[in-house]
Each structure stands twice: as C-alpha cells, then as structure tokens.
Scaffold this active site. Structure first.
Site, PDB file in Angstrom:
ATOM      1  N   GLU A   1      70.624  51.518 110.250  1.00 58.43           N
ATOM      2  CA  GLU A   1      69.758  52.353 111.104  1.00 58.43           C
ATOM      3  C   GLU A   1      70.598  53.225 112.034  1.00 58.43           C
ATOM      4  O   GLU A   1      70.282  53.385 113.216  1.00 58.43           O
ATOM      5  CB  GLU A   1      68.821  51.456 111.938  1.00 58.43           C
ATOM      6  CG  GLU A   1      68.008  50.485 111.116  1.00 58.43           C
ATOM      7  CD  GLU A   1      67.036  49.654 111.949  1.00 58.43           C
ATOM      8  OE1 GLU A   1      66.778  49.992 113.116  1.00 58.43           O
ATOM      9  OE2 GLU A   1      66.544  48.643 111.425  1.00 58.43           O
TER      10      GLU A   1
ATOM     11  N   GLU B   1      66.233  41.002 113.454  1.00 53.23           N
ATOM     12  CA  GLU B   1      66.306  40.818 114.913  1.00 53.23           C
ATOM     13  C   GLU B   1      65.870  39.431 115.410  1.00 53.23           C
ATOM     14  O   GLU B   1      65.135  39.332 116.384  1.00 53.23           O
ATOM     15  CB  GLU B   1      65.444  41.883 115.608  1.00 53.23           C
ATOM     16  CG  GLU B   1      65.824  43.304 115.247  1.00 53.23           C
ATOM     17  CD  GLU B   1      64.981  44.346 115.974  1.00 53.23           C
ATOM     18  OE1 GLU B   1      63.937  44.011 116.531  1.00 53.23           O
ATOM     19  OE2 GLU B   1      65.389  45.522 115.972  1.00 53.23           O
TER      20      GLU B   1
HETATM   21  C1  GLA Z   1      64.492  48.574 115.057  1.00 51.79           C
HETATM   22  C2  GLA Z   1      63.796  48.281 113.750  1.00 51.79           C
HETATM   23  C3  GLA Z   1      63.413  49.544 113.043  1.00 51.79           C
HETATM   24  C4  GLA Z   1      62.794  50.575 113.967  1.00 51.79           C
HETATM   25  C5  GLA Z   1      63.694  50.833 115.121  1.00 51.79           C
HETATM   26  C6  GLA Z   1      63.096  51.837 116.071  1.00 51.79           C
HETATM   27  O1  GLA Z   1      65.794  48.880 114.948  1.00 51.79           O
HETATM   28  O2  GLA Z   1      64.553  47.485 112.881  1.00 51.79           O
HETATM   29  O3  GLA Z   1      62.487  49.221 112.060  1.00 51.79           O
HETATM   30  O4  GLA Z   1      61.555  50.108 114.420  1.00 51.79           O
HETATM   31  O5  GLA Z   1      63.887  49.613 115.804  1.00 51.79           O
HETATM   32  O6  GLA Z   1      62.445  52.869 115.467  1.00 51.79           O
END
Ligand code: GLA
Length: 667
Positions: free
Chosen positions: A471, A346
């Site tokens: 994710e 990020e």
């Molecule tokens: C982001 C992070 C993850 C997690 C999510 C929320 O996407 O990369 O590690 O913290 O947020 O749970």
C-alpha cells in the site's frame, strides 16, 4: 489549449452544452469559466434560479431559495438552505442528463455555514446489482461563518444508478449558503511515451496500484492503470463489508443456518471485469480485519444489537466466509490471476500485542477489534491462515499485512509468522503496507527514514518468506515534490536491494486527488495524470525489462524539471481553494484526539505531555502522530495550552469528547 464547451467533441461536453442552454447561469459566470476550462455546468445564482437543486428526499426539511447576500463571493445572489433538521439535509443535484459516467470531473463550489461547521460535498450513488445507496464524502472544509471553496474531482461508473451530488455538514444542521457552483471536465495529461512502471521493474517484481470502483470509472484513469501497472488491488470492494451479502446471510439464517456467510462480488465487479479484460493480476484484500467488517457479522442472528457469538461459531463463520470468497472468485473470475491474498490485516498494535477488544465504529475505538472481543486474543489468526491454505485456489499466495511495519512492530510480525508456520506452511509472505511520510507537520524530516525501511526489509527477508509492498504512498506537505522524489528514490533503492525477496510493489492509489491522504499528495501521478518528479526518480537508472515505449533514463531528468514547474502552478491555485481532505477510499486516517503521548488513551498524562512540550519543545518533543492528536481544541490552530485544558475538562467530565471547539457567536 483553450476549449469552448459548445464546440468540444466529447459526449460529456455535448451534454454540458445542452445543460448550459437548459439551465442558464449568468452569462458572465459562464463566459468567465468557459474561457479557460471545459465547463459542464455552472451557476452563480444571479438569475435567481436554484431549481436544479432539490431536497434529499421527503424527510429533508430544507428550504432552498435564492437570496441576496452582501457577502456573496460573486454578484449579489446565492442559494440559501435554511430549515435543515439533519446534517445530511441539503441541496442535491442529480447528474441525470447533466453528466456522463466514466468521465472525470472537477467540481468547485463556495459554501458558507451560518456558524462554525465542517461543510462537505458528497456523492450519493447506488452500485450496479445493489439497491443500497452509498454515500461518498468527496471533500470537506471548515466554515466559520465565511465562504470556503471546496474543490474535488469525482466520477462514477456506467453501472451506477441514482447518482447525485449534495452538500451537507459534519456537525450541526445550521443554515448554509452556496455560490459559484461549477463542474468542469478534468484535464488529462497522461503521457504514454513514458515507460510503464510495470515495464521498468518487470524483471524484478510486479508493479501495482489500488483503486476503488469510483476511482477507476473514468476511461482516463483506466488508461493510466493499463499503461503503468500489472497488479490491481480493490481499494474497498473485496473487504468484508463489501463482500458480505447481508440479505442472503439473513435468509439462510432464517432456515437455521447462521454459520455459512453468503458473499457477493457485485461491488467489486467493475474492478474485476477490468482486470480480466486487460489481463491484469489481482491482489485480494482482505479476508480478516478488525475494520470495514460489519458488526452484525460477529453477532447472534446476524443482528448488530444481538449477543456476540461464541468462539466456536465465529470459527465456523470465518471458515465458511473464506471458503465462499475463494469459491466465488474461482467460479466468477476463473481467468483472473489472483496471485496474492491478504488473509489477516493489522492484527498487531505498535507494541506487538493484540488489539483491545471492541468495535471500531464506537467512538474513539478505531483501534479495537471484534475478533479479539470474541477470541480474547490473537488466536483467530492461525485458523484464518489454515482455512485460507485449505481453500485458496492453486497459485494464490497468502499474506499477513500490517502498517508501521518498519517500526518495532516488525519483530512482532516476524514472531507471529514464525509461530503460525511452526507446524506447517500457512503464511507465504509478509505485506508491508508502507504508508510513509516525506515531511512531518512541516518539518523536512521523513518518517520512517530509508534506513529504517531497509532494516525492516532486511528483517523480513531473513524469514525466508516472500515480501510484498502492498500500500505504498509517501505524503508531503507544501508540494515539496523534489524532496518527495528523493525519498521515493531512496525507498526504491532499498526495495531494489532486496528485489530477490520482493515479488510485488503496489502503490495505494492512482492520482494524488484520489488518495485517502489527498491533502498531502502522496502518489506518483498528479490529478491531471502527469508523472510527478517521484515517478522520474524511481525510473531513473533502472533499465526497463520489456520496454514497450521509449523513454531513455538519461532524458527523464530533463522532464523532471518541466513537471515540477507545472505542478507548482497547479498546486498553488489549488491551495488557495480550501482546506480539503478527500476521502474517496473508505477508511480515513483518524487521529485519536487528545492522545499526545501515543499510549492509545486520553488522560491527564497527555495534558502534561502537551504542557511540557510547549515549555521545552526540544526536551519533551511530541511524535508526529502525537502532534496531530494533541491539536484537540479548535483543530487546525496548532498546539496550545487550550489543548491541554480540553483534555483536563474531558477528564473532569465537563466536556463529552474530543475534538472540542470554542463557542461560536451564533450559538
Ligand atoms: C489500511 C488498509 C487499506 C486501506 C488503507 C486506507 O492500510 O489496509 O485497506 O483502508 O488503510 O485507505
């Protein structure tokens, strides 16, 4: 099936039976609950006894007693907590002799705050190998002087010590009343005759999930993971704030070496042991990130109040941190297949620029990056990958991971990857977080569309780099599970179309109740481990590669409708229970309150955007996240002119921050 807690065979139910006799709640309450559920502990305080609940340590000023309340949700008595001095003060129930580790429980309780306040049920627990207690918020609700029902599932592992459940508030320490406190065994409806997702997609890519230590503690969750997934990501426990060993860092710094950050895998142990023992591959997540990395890591003498360190010192710390993490996993888990690591997470804004400089925990700065604070820009990314390449064990592939990767940001991600690999091969792949939405604020319009998602896959596939979906979750409002199933199916059609470029698909969580977005049921399995329509929609039409079980795709559609019916019933009873937002996995999805126009700051322009959208919604439409941010006055009451007024008051210095709430009668 009906269970009587006194006859149930599980250890937990036996413990429950002992508890019930040692702590008699009113017989009516128990008989009521016992009729339909595996009750482990229940009290409605009608017997006048609140002695199982204690204050939280010597500094807690709470007075806990049973009182008469003519608003009591059941009977006439409730547990009253007065004299609280801190928001964390309150009644605490030790699980000692009451509950068992590795079991999933459901807790429900009715809580009233004397005036407007966010009331929370939280879990205090000290992980094995640590002396530092952790505090996990399980569920929250807003009381406006009335009783709200809070319901949550929870569990803890056998290595955890000093486990207790407590009730606190998010804001002021006003008086609380509590009634109908009940803990039951969570149902387990895992159907092992369904084909495991890892088998369905085994020819194409790994199929993984992410869990926290708490989430994977129950034996039932472990069964789900073993059946469906062949990749595991630690939800929190391999992030820098879990891995950095502050005491060891300080000890070394005292000897004059403050550039060799010491690490520990103790927090991740239950997850890594489970992966090792069950031959499940691991995605490492994450080495360099602006969040969940302690402030002291960036400061002189590892002192969070100290000066920011120089770029040169931070580079040394970064190099050694990466080196030490890889050395630790290699040494402690030589047999675990760490096939992928997110090296940087990020780092880009939606506009593709570096983040602003700062520290996320400061108020309203969750977008800010301490890495940018020290480096001035994103020049920390390339060395992170160089070090990772240098120290990663053989076979570990390295990823740049980001969210909103299906929007314009995808161009910046590709540019970044190309720049970094311009003089070598450092980045192996791109991680698409894929936090998606089936519905937006009640509208049946998905965001992103499957078309947008596919365009991102197309763009990333052209780089020649590997792609991992890291994710995945897709939120839905109002239990619209058929709509969710259709969306998941469309997204998987896109992924399958690019299967030659995708080496893993990881969903972010196991069951809906454990998700970081639990209020909008984003996953493939419900809280009772039942496969949701989304599961059936993504296995439908795919021929399993190494089928170990026998679900034919032709029969799966029939099962879909059965599942839907069950879920609707479950969900409607859950809805009546409270405004809940479970956050068991660390970071929450934080709105930047007031930022209606999504320019990352709160200004009068946001008030204008709100007023324009109220005047002409079609012409001046707010984006989905903008609508969430805009509801900054009396959160939850929708977007009104009061939200614009609150922003103007903030601008004029009349109020200190957002969200802002209307005055309440008792204040
Ligand atoms: C982001 C992070 C993850 C997690 C999510 C929320 O996407 O990369 O590690 O913290 O947020 O749970």
């Amino acid at each position: 099936m009906k269970h009587n807690p006194f006859n149930a065979l599980t250890a937990a139910a036996l413990a429950a039976a002992m508890t019930l006799s040692s702590f008699p709640a009113s017989e009516a309450a128990i008989a009521d609950a016992a009729d339909t559920e595996d009750v482990v502990f229940a009290t409605d305080f009608e017997d006048g006894d609140a002695s199982k609940f204690s204050k939280r340590g010597d500094n807690d000023t709470s007075i806990i007693e049973v009182i008469e309340d003519d608003k009591a949700p059941s009977g006439s008595k409730v547990m009253s907590i007065s004299g609280r001095d801190q928001s964390w003060n309150g009644p605490s129930l030790s699980v000692e002799g009451l509950l068992e580790p590795n079991v999933k429980y459901v807790l429900s309780v009715k809580v009233k705050a004397a005036w407007y306040n966010t009331v929370c049920v939280s879990l205090q627990h000290t992980p094995g190998g640590s002396d530092e207690p952790q505090y996990t918020n399980l569920v929250k609700g807003v009381s406006q002087g009335d009783y709200v029902t809070l319901e949550t599932s929870f569990s803890y592992g056998d290595a955890e010590k000093d486990v207790s459940i407590y009730i606190e508030t998010n804001g002021e320490a006003n008086d609380l009343c509590v009634d109908d406190f009940k803990i039951t065994l969570a149902p387990n409806k895992l159907d092992k005759t369904l084909t495991g997702l890892k088998d369905v997609y085994g020819d194409m890519f790994k199929f993984g999930t992410a869990t926290t230590v708490g989430e994977i503690a129950p034996a039932s969750t472990k069964e789900l993971v073993k059946h469906h997934f062949n990749s595991l990501t630690a939800g929190n426990e391999l992030k820098p704030d879990s891995v950095l060993d502050k005491a060891a860092c300080l000890a070394l710094a005292a000897e004059g070496n403050d550039t060799d950050p010491q690490v520990t895998l103790a927090n991740a142990k239950p997850i890594l042991d489970f992966a090792r023992d069950n031959n499940i591959s691991v995605r490492g997540h994450v080495l360099v990130w602006h969040q969940q990395t302690p402030l002291w890591f960036f400061k002189e003498d590892y002192d969070e109040n100290g000066e920011w360190v120089s770029k040169e010192k931070m580079l040394k710390r970064m190099e050694n941190y990466i080196k030490n993490v890889f050395a630790a996993v290699k040494e402690e888990y030589p047999d675990v297949d760490f096939y992928a690591w997110d090296v940087v997470n990020e780092a880009l804004t939606d506009g593709g620029t570096p983040r602003e400089a700062g520290f996320p925990a400061e108020s309203n700065r969750w977008e800010a990056s301490p890495w940018v604070k020290i480096f001035g820009d994103n020049s920390f990314i390339k060395p992170a990958f160089e070090y990772a390449k240098q120290y990663a064990p053989e076979g570990t592939k390295l990823y740049y991971n980001d969210f909103n990767e299906y929007m314009d940001k995808k161009d910046a991600i590709v540019k970044l990857a190309e720049e970094i690999n311009s003089d070598g091969h450092y980045i192996d792949g791109i991680g698409m977080q894929s936090h998606l939405n089936v519905t937006n604020n009640g509208e049946n319009t998905p965001f992103p569309t499957a078309g947008m998602y596919k365009a991102a896959l197309e763009k990333f596939s052209k780089t020649g780099l590997d792609i991992q979906i890291t994710e995945l979750d897709a939120t839905v409002n109002d239990q619209k599970y058929e709509l969710q199933a259709q969306y998941y199916s469309d997204i998987f059609d896109a992924i399958v179309a690019y299967k030659d470029y995708v080496s893993a698909v990881v969903v972010w969580g196991t069951t809906d109740d454990q998700s970081w977005r639990a209020d909008r049921d984003p996953l493939l399995f419900n809280k009772d481990y039942e496969a949701k329509p989304a599961y059936f929609s993504i296995v439908d039409g795919i021929t399993p590669s190494t089928a170990t079980t026998t679900t034919a795709t032709t029969t799966s559609k029939t099962t879909t409708s059965t599942t839907t019916a069950t879920e609707t019933t479950t969900a409607s009873s859950a809805t009546s229970s409270a405004t809940t937002s479970a956050t068991t996995s660390g970071k929450q999805e934080e709105p930047l309150y007031g930022d209606a126009n999504l320019d990352k700051k709160v200004s009068v322009a946001d008030a204008v955007a709100i007023l324009q959208s109220l005047a002409n919604k079609d012409k001046f439409e707010l984006q989905p996240q903008g609508r969430i941010n805009a509801d900054c006055f009396d959160v939850g009451d929708g977007i009104t002119a009061n939200d614009a007024l609150a922003i103007q008051k903030l601008d004029a210095g009349e109020i200190k921050g957002l969200p802002h709430y209307s005055a309440t009668p008792n204040k």
